[in-house]
Enzyme design. Sequence first.
Site, mmCIF file in Angstrom:
data_model
loop_
_atom_site.group_PDB
_atom_site.id
_atom_site.type_symbol
_atom_site.label_atom_id
_atom_site.label_comp_id
_atom_site.label_asym_id
_atom_site.label_seq_id
_atom_site.Cartn_x
_atom_site.Cartn_y
_atom_site.Cartn_z
ATOM 1 C CB CYS A 130 -0.958 0.005 1.188
ATOM 2 S SG CYS A 130 -2.309 -1.169 1.024
ATOM 3 C CG HIS A 133 -1.295 1.388 -4.885
ATOM 4 N ND1 HIS A 133 -1.710 0.597 -5.928
ATOM 5 C CD2 HIS A 133 -2.219 2.372 -4.781
ATOM 6 C CE1 HIS A 133 -2.823 1.087 -6.437
ATOM 7 N NE2 HIS A 133 -3.154 2.163 -5.751
ATOM 8 C CD GLU A 134 -2.851 4.628 -2.078
ATOM 9 O OE1 GLU A 134 -2.892 5.493 -2.979
ATOM 10 O OE2 GLU A 134 -3.749 3.782 -1.924
ATOM 11 C CB ILE A 135 4.822 6.505 -2.188
ATOM 12 C CG1 ILE A 135 4.530 6.797 -0.701
ATOM 13 C CG2 ILE A 135 6.060 7.264 -2.664
ATOM 14 C CD1 ILE A 135 5.567 6.271 0.272
ATOM 15 C CG LEU A 138 1.541 10.707 -2.789
ATOM 16 C CD1 LEU A 138 2.314 10.735 -1.479
ATOM 17 C CD2 LEU A 138 0.411 11.717 -2.793
#
Length: 165
Positions: A130, A133-135, A138
Amino acid sequence: MALRPIVTFPDQKLRLVAKPVTCFDEALRSLAMDLLDTMRAAPGIGITAPHVGVARRVVVLELPDAPTPQIYVNPEIIEISKETIRLEEGSISMPGVTGLVERSARVRVRYQDMEGIGHIEDAEGLRAACHQHEIDQLNGQFWTQRLSPLRRGKVMALFEKLRRR
């Protein structure tokens, strides 16, 4: 708090690199709570500010093994393991489709909390995936870019089929 409209793939806003947060104020707290509400309504387990059209480095995760949601401001991966895992991933910006993505099994993440205080977190398994994935999001990299061309083609075809319905 409020639900915000989710930016849907292939909107180019999802390709923008989010800017660092420099002001830790009520507006940031409001954004984080809106992200949490929006993520829960989607539903999802992770969301970034770019998912709602705000180009700031804010991530909210609410994972099954965590007692409370976590908010990460200006997160960055500072260490990754050579060992990898493969997990099914998707996005609230591309509902209805998922794909198997290979990522590092463990990561070390540096971030700030809502007051601007720095922290380091070691994560493994789903939490590590996660974070990555999220970085990536960004940094303007959508999760489908991590798929092989063949798998990406299948995911895109399914998404287009779902969008036409």
